[in-house]
Design an enzyme around this catalytic site. Structure first.
Site, PDB file in Angstrom:
ATOM      1  N   ASP A  68       0.839  -1.195   0.000  1.00 20.53           N
ATOM      2  CA  ASP A  68       0.000   0.000   0.000  1.00 20.53           C
ATOM      3  C   ASP A  68       0.875   1.246   0.000  1.00 20.53           C
ATOM      4  OD1 ASP A  68       0.716   0.420   2.763  1.00 20.53           O
ATOM      5  OD2 ASP A  68      -0.777  -1.099   3.263  1.00 20.53           O
ATOM      6  N   ASP A  70       1.425   5.253   1.314  1.00 20.59           N
ATOM      7  CA  ASP A  70       1.078   6.340   2.236  1.00 20.59           C
ATOM      8  C   ASP A  70       1.683   7.630   1.728  1.00 20.59           C
ATOM      9  OD1 ASP A  70      -0.238   4.698   4.195  1.00 20.59           O
ATOM     10  OD2 ASP A  70       1.734   3.933   4.734  1.00 20.59           O
ATOM     11  N   ASP A 147       9.018   5.658  13.303  1.00 24.62           N
ATOM     12  CA  ASP A 147       9.647   4.694  14.209  1.00 24.62           C
ATOM     13  C   ASP A 147      11.082   4.314  13.816  1.00 24.62           C
ATOM     14  OD1 ASP A 147       8.582   3.350  12.019  1.00 24.62           O
ATOM     15  OD2 ASP A 147       7.384   1.931  13.184  1.00 24.62           O
TER      16      ASP A 147
END
Ligand code: ATP
Ligand code: MG
Length: 440
Positions: A68, A70, A147
């Site tokens: 996917d 982003d 992260d």
């Protein structure tokens, strides 16, 4: 005084990024979905900044097809909504835009600041977890909230360069997983990052940097405070990405598995070389094979397999107390599932499937009686596959396997047509759409 200290810390972080121009990296627009490109270009044409970010950039650089895409931008959620008719704003703590193109959703978030760089406690609970996370910023604020360094690379639609503030490209080249900022603080802020560390290390065969690795064991207990729904989303990502068996070993090595499946962990720990271990190994390797071949894996089947170790022991207990096989299986299933959902929630349709598979194990033992009815059961095929896994794991059931293999050859459509009920089909569609964890 506090103001100056804060400003000095923030200005220290206003570092210049490494900018890798178009010709010096391998990302090309052909690897980006048309819909993601549409979103990027529409934002750019409306004079906003727009970048592809996170997993998609990482995956393309690793030579993997992203699952996917982003996008991150300086447009505020309402401004994004004005640009796209097919846009839905979601999220309470932080507003994100979901732009829907048929079955594909492009997630667009607005740059925001992170709190782990600030000296005050704004936005944190006393134990360090993030509770408020809604301050807009720019790209050089947004990067620090991410992260891992490999997840913080930005592909700029304006000039097709890759922007790297944190050494993510070097880490990718070195096959290294490193957190941004102080690892212990980042795990305390959001303990799910420990699971993400294991997932990325296992999936991409990366070596965890010692600073990322060391704090995990002593902080693994923080997973106890994570909502069970979020842990459920994570277990699907951990065990349905084609590396489930390796992931299990790593989760156990870092004392994380016990917070996801405490009952299974207990059985595995009691006998590291026993049947339960063999079974889960076969089941997860089989799942990995299916994922790699592009076949579907039903989460209900996966959960039935992961919980089989403790279920089997409990069935024996109920049976020795005088219950029939089927009754004992039902009772054991209820007990094990109700304990499990206090750790990770499981949608009811999948606990139903797991229960059906277990109960059918008892019914399949009764050779030649009511076999036609069992063959017509919508879960027959799943239960038969489960039986095969049991046999592969050392249970002695040659005669039974032979019998059901022959029976289903006589009835080649056994279970198959009815395997997916309408509810299953809808739920797997829903799962695909909603399976994306909201980032922090
Ligand atoms: P994949 O989609 O393959 O699971 P991903 O890295 O794209 O991996 P997402 O959950 O889609 O993961 O999140 C997109 C990006 O958002 C990440 O790459 C990362 O930059 C950021 N992110 C997600 N979750 C967190 C988190 N818990 N803490 C900090 N940053 C996060
Ligand atoms: Mg992603």
């Amino acid at each position: 005084m506090a103001e100056t200290k804060k400003n000095s810390k923030i200005s220290r972080l206003k570092i210049a990024p490494t900018i890798v121009p178009r010709n010096n990296h391998i990302i090309s627009r052909t690897q980006i979905s048309d819909n993601a490109l549409k979103v990027l270009y529409r934002l750019k044409n409306a004079k906003y900044k727009a970048y592809l970010v996170g997993g998609a950039v990482r995956d393309i650089l690793l030579g993997i097809k992203p699952k996917d895409f982003d996008v991150v931008t300086d447009a505020k959620p309402e401004q994004i909504r004005e640009l796209f008719r097919n846009c839905r704003l979601i999220g309470r703590r932080f507003r994100l835009a979901h732009i829907q193109f048929g079955r594909e959703i492009i997630e667009v978030s607005t740059f925001r600041t992170s709190h782990h760089i600030s000296d005050d406690n704004d936005g944190h609970e006393r134990d360090g977890r993030i509770i408020r996370d809604n301050v807009y910023g720019d790209i050089d604020d947004d990067v620090w909230r991410r992260d891992f360094t490999i997840n913080a690379l930005f592909y700029n639609i304006n000039d097709f360069s890759v922007i790297d503030y944190v050494g993510g490209i070097k880490d990718l080249e070195a096959g290294q997983l490193r957190l941004i900022g102080d690892p212990t603080k980042r795990y305390i802020e959001d303990p799910v990052r420990m699971l993400r560390a294991i997932r990325f290390a296992s999936k991409f065969d990366l070596k965890m940097h010692s600073s990322a690795e060391e704090p995990i064991k002593e902080n693994s207990h923080l997973l106890e405070n994570i909502p069970s729904g979020r842990l459920y989303e994570e277990i699907l990502k951990l065990f349905l990405n084609g590396n489930a068996y390796k992931t299990l070993i790593e989760l156990r090595r870092y004392n994380l598995f016990e917070y996801l499946f405490p009952q299974t962990n207990q059985v595995l720990t009691q006998n590291e070389r026993g049947y339960a271990h063999e079974f889960i190994k076969h089941a997860l390797k089989n799942t990995d094979q299916r994922v790699k071949e592009g076949q579907t894996v039903n989460p209900g089947f996966l959960l039935a397999a992961i919980l089989w170790g403790p279920i089997r022991i409990m069935i024996e207990e109920y049976s020795s107390n005088g219950h029939s096989d089927i009754e004992a299986t039902r009772l054991a299933g209820d007990t094990i599932i109700s304990k499990q959902i206090s750790s990770t929630s499981i949608p009811r349709r999948f606990t139903h499937m797991a229960r059906d598979i277990w109960v059918l194990q008892a019914r399949l033992k009764r050779i030649k009686r009511k076999s036609l009815r069992i063959l017509a059961h919508p879960r027959f095929r799943a239960a038969y596959d489960f039986l095969l896994l049991r046999a592969q794991s050392g249970e002695c059931m040659e005669e039974l396997i032979e019998y059901w293999t022959k029976e289903q050859l006589k009835e080649p459509h056994a279970g198959k047509n009815k395997m997916k009920t309408r509810r299953d089909r809808n739920s797997s569609k829903r799962f695909n759409r909603n399976s994306r964890t909201k980032d922090l």
